[in-house]
Design a protein around this motif. Sequence first.
Motif, PDB file in Angstrom:
ATOM      1  N   ILE A 121       0.837  -1.208   0.000  1.00 18.50           N
ATOM      2  CA  ILE A 121       0.000   0.000   0.000  1.00 18.50           C
ATOM      3  C   ILE A 121       0.868   1.253   0.000  1.00 18.50           C
ATOM      4  N   GLU A 122       1.905   1.262   0.853  1.00 22.87           N
ATOM      5  CA  GLU A 122       2.804   2.418   0.907  1.00 22.87           C
ATOM      6  C   GLU A 122       3.541   2.605  -0.413  1.00 22.87           C
ATOM      7  N   GLU A 123       4.008   1.497  -1.014  1.00 16.80           N
ATOM      8  CA  GLU A 123       4.701   1.610  -2.296  1.00 16.80           C
ATOM      9  C   GLU A 123       3.758   2.089  -3.400  1.00 16.80           C
ATOM     10  N   LEU A 124       2.528   1.580  -3.395  1.00 14.75           N
ATOM     11  CA  LEU A 124       1.555   2.035  -4.396  1.00 14.75           C
ATOM     12  C   LEU A 124       1.222   3.511  -4.207  1.00 14.75           C
ATOM     13  N   LEU A 125       1.089   3.936  -2.949  1.00 10.81           N
ATOM     14  CA  LEU A 125       0.793   5.336  -2.679  1.00 10.81           C
ATOM     15  C   LEU A 125       1.933   6.235  -3.160  1.00 10.81           C
ATOM     16  N   ALA A 126       3.181   5.836  -2.864  1.00 11.20           N
ATOM     17  CA  ALA A 126       4.336   6.620  -3.323  1.00 11.20           C
ATOM     18  C   ALA A 126       4.420   6.623  -4.849  1.00 11.20           C
ATOM     19  N   GLU A 127       4.166   5.452  -5.462  1.00 11.48           N
ATOM     20  CA  GLU A 127       4.217   5.365  -6.926  1.00 11.48           C
ATOM     21  C   GLU A 127       3.125   6.218  -7.559  1.00 11.48           C
ATOM     22  N   THR A 128       1.944   6.225  -6.967  1.00 15.37           N
ATOM     23  CA  THR A 128       0.851   7.042  -7.501  1.00 15.37           C
ATOM     24  C   THR A 128       1.193   8.526  -7.407  1.00 15.37           C
ATOM     25  N   ASP A 129       1.822   8.930  -6.299  1.00 11.14           N
ATOM     26  CA  ASP A 129       2.238  10.338  -6.172  1.00 11.14           C
ATOM     27  C   ASP A 129       3.262  10.701  -7.241  1.00 11.14           C
ATOM     28  N   LEU A 130       4.217   9.803  -7.501  1.00  6.70           N
ATOM     29  CA  LEU A 130       5.207  10.068  -8.551  1.00  6.70           C
ATOM     30  C   LEU A 130       4.550  10.150  -9.928  1.00  6.70           C
ATOM     31  N   LEU A 131       3.589   9.257 -10.152  1.00  4.83           N
ATOM     32  CA  LEU A 131       2.896   9.281 -11.447  1.00  4.83           C
ATOM     33  C   LEU A 131       2.044  10.538 -11.580  1.00  4.83           C
ATOM     34  N   LEU A 132       1.464  11.002 -10.494  1.00  2.07           N
ATOM     35  CA  LEU A 132       0.710  12.260 -10.531  1.00  2.07           C
ATOM     36  C   LEU A 132       1.626  13.424 -10.887  1.00  2.07           C
ATOM     37  N   ALA A 133       2.853  13.400 -10.355  1.00  2.00           N
ATOM     38  CA  ALA A 133       3.816  14.449 -10.712  1.00  2.00           C
ATOM     39  C   ALA A 133       4.159  14.389 -12.198  1.00  2.00           C
ATOM     40  N   GLN A 134       4.322  13.181 -12.729  1.00  3.20           N
ATOM     41  CA  GLN A 134       4.599  13.036 -14.160  1.00  3.20           C
ATOM     42  C   GLN A 134       3.407  13.484 -14.994  1.00  3.20           C
ATOM     43  N   LYS A 135       2.205  13.187 -14.517  1.00  2.17           N
ATOM     44  CA  LYS A 135       1.006  13.645 -15.228  1.00  2.17           C
ATOM     45  C   LYS A 135       0.948  15.173 -15.241  1.00  2.17           C
ATOM     46  N   LEU A 136       1.325  15.803 -14.135  1.00  5.97           N
ATOM     47  CA  LEU A 136       1.372  17.257 -14.097  1.00  5.97           C
ATOM     48  C   LEU A 136       2.395  17.798 -15.095  1.00  5.97           C
ATOM     49  N   ARG A 137       3.537  17.118 -15.216  1.00  5.77           N
ATOM     50  CA  ARG A 137       4.528  17.525 -16.221  1.00  5.77           C
ATOM     51  C   ARG A 137       3.955  17.416 -17.632  1.00  5.77           C
ATOM     52  N   LEU A 138       3.218  16.333 -17.885  1.00  7.47           N
ATOM     53  CA  LEU A 138       2.610  16.173 -19.207  1.00  7.47           C
ATOM     54  C   LEU A 138       1.630  17.310 -19.495  1.00  7.47           C
ATOM     55  N   GLU A 139       0.824  17.664 -18.519  1.00  2.96           N
ATOM     56  CA  GLU A 139      -0.145  18.741 -18.727  1.00  2.96           C
ATOM     57  C   GLU A 139       0.573  20.070 -18.945  1.00  2.96           C
ATOM     58  N   ARG A 140       1.644  20.319 -18.192  1.00  7.18           N
ATOM     59  CA  ARG A 140       2.411  21.547 -18.405  1.00  7.18           C
ATOM     60  C   ARG A 140       3.059  21.562 -19.782  1.00  7.18           C
ATOM     61  N   ALA A 141       3.607  20.413 -20.186  1.00  4.44           N
ATOM     62  CA  ALA A 141       4.227  20.337 -21.507  1.00  4.44           C
ATOM     63  C   ALA A 141       3.190  20.551 -22.606  1.00  4.44           C
ATOM     64  N   LEU A 142       1.979  19.986 -22.412  1.00  2.00           N
ATOM     65  CA  LEU A 142       0.920  20.190 -23.403  1.00  2.00           C
ATOM     66  C   LEU A 142       0.538  21.662 -23.483  1.00  2.00           C
ATOM     67  N   ASP A 143       0.445  22.326 -22.339  1.00  7.51           N
ATOM     68  CA  ASP A 143       0.158  23.759 -22.351  1.00  7.51           C
ATOM     69  C   ASP A 143       1.299  24.550 -22.995  1.00  7.51           C
ATOM     70  N   ALA A 144       2.538  24.091 -22.762  1.00  8.96           N
ATOM     71  CA  ALA A 144       3.688  24.811 -23.316  1.00  8.96           C
ATOM     72  C   ALA A 144       3.752  24.700 -24.830  1.00  8.96           C
ATOM     73  N   THR A 145       3.186  23.622 -25.424  1.00  9.90           N
ATOM     74  CA  THR A 145       3.225  23.480 -26.889  1.00  9.90           C
ATOM     75  C   THR A 145       2.254  24.419 -27.583  1.00  9.90           C
ATOM     76  N   ALA A 146       1.349  25.033 -26.837  1.00  7.21           N
ATOM     77  CA  ALA A 146       0.397  25.955 -27.469  1.00  7.21           C
ATOM     78  C   ALA A 146       1.109  27.175 -28.026  1.00  7.21           C
ATOM     79  N   LEU A 147       2.115  27.679 -27.307  1.00  3.32           N
ATOM     80  CA  LEU A 147       2.844  28.865 -27.782  1.00  3.32           C
ATOM     81  C   LEU A 147       3.647  28.580 -29.055  1.00  3.32           C
ATOM     82  N   PRO A 148       4.448  27.496 -29.132  1.00  2.00           N
ATOM     83  CA  PRO A 148       5.142  27.210 -30.397  1.00  2.00           C
ATOM     84  C   PRO A 148       4.190  27.000 -31.567  1.00  2.00           C
ATOM     85  N   TYR A 149       3.055  26.371 -31.297  1.00  2.00           N
ATOM     86  CA  TYR A 149       2.104  26.144 -32.392  1.00  2.00           C
ATOM     87  C   TYR A 149       1.516  27.466 -32.878  1.00  2.00           C
ATOM     88  N   SER A 150       1.160  28.347 -31.943  1.00  2.00           N
ATOM     89  CA  SER A 150       0.641  29.652 -32.350  1.00  2.00           C
ATOM     90  C   SER A 150       1.689  30.463 -33.081  1.00  2.00           C
TER      91      SER A 150
END
Length: 447
Positions: A121-150
């Motif tokens: 449970i502790e390992e899954l919780l830590a892994e989920t937190d790390l994956l949430l951080a990676q998901k946040l990076r993906l969302e930031r990267a997706l937002d960052a691609t809007a400027l180059p495209y424009s």
Amino acid sequence: MAQSDVLLTQKPAPQTVQVCELPRKVYDVARNTGAYTSAGLATASFRTSKYLVDEWFQNCYARYHQAFADRDQSERQIHESQQLAAETEALAQRTQEDSTRRVGERLQDTHGWKSELQRQIEELLAETDLLLAQKLRLERALDATALPYSIAIDNLQCRERRQHPDLVRDYVEMELLKEAELIRNIQELLKRTIMQAVNQIQLNRKHKETCEMDWSDKVEAYNIDETCSRYHNQSTDVQFHLHSARLEESDSTPETWAKFSWDNLYHAERERLASANLRQLIDCILRDMSEDLRLQCDAVNLAFGRRCEELEDASHKLEHHLCKTLREITDQEHNIAALKQAIKDKEVPLKVAQTRLYQRSHRPNVELCRDAAQFRLVSEVEELNMSLTVLKEKLLEAEQSLSNLEDTRMSLEKDIAIKTNSLFIDRQKCMARRAHYPTVLRLAGYQ
């Protein structure tokens, strides 16, 4: 027997034996008669006559034998009961000790599985937190691609305002189209990866909840078994519970119990490893994506630089030709003025020659002679007319040349203006906008 009254359709067949009434049977009733019998009929439930002496002794002996047999059976029952009580006491003691030992072993097994589930449970919780951080990076990267495209779309739209003949599909436009296509592909990839991360996070939480429910059941069962292990014969909080020893069909076996927790741990570990692999994949995607975008950005900037140099070179060459054309126009204007003056200068001698011929045509009679002077005047007029014709033709050619030079000047000035406009669009509009291109860290989702 009387014949039955039955309605028959035809006469009955004759019988082999003649029908007649049978005689009744007479039964003799036994009666109590004699010296040792009771008067009247014998009753069914009690005896009214006296017993014999032999019967009395037989009755006493039967009572003695029955009392001895009952005492002997009682003694055997007491002995067997005492022996059974001792045996059952020893058996109950052994059974209770064995049950206590088994409960202790069960406590150890439950504690082991509970610890494994808690760790998972502790390992899954830590892994989920790390994956949430990676998901946040993906969302930031997706937002960052809007400027180059424009920026890419804006560059393409700005370059559509170029004028002919600079409105060409050059390598700058090819690189911009490639950049826009690359950004669209990256955005689609990031969206798919975000959905994959969301699904993986849901799976992680689902299996974590499953493990937590199993862990909660293990904790409750551990507390119950721990309480049971402390019960003994001197405990005051024990009581009878009817039907508690009945086994239900829904009860699990030790094999299914262990397999259930093992399956939960296996699936949770599998999803944790899948989540870790997905995080590594996200790292690779973000790194490659940011590098590809920066490389394409550098390629577009390099193409813009080359195109601006070509435009500047073409503009300089056009200006050089414009200067030469302007000088040539000036020279041609002077030439035209000289030709006009030459034509004007030929008009006075032509007037003189024609006036002479006109005056000599008035000579009288024989004096109107074709003498040498007459021929010379005629030839002079012809030479002057020929000279004027040649000069006028040359004047027309000079004027046409001047017109062509003017057209060339206008064309050169227009081309220079077009080149200046194209250079302004590429340098002041497009490249100035591209100066705001996001950094690699921002494209990688770190900012």
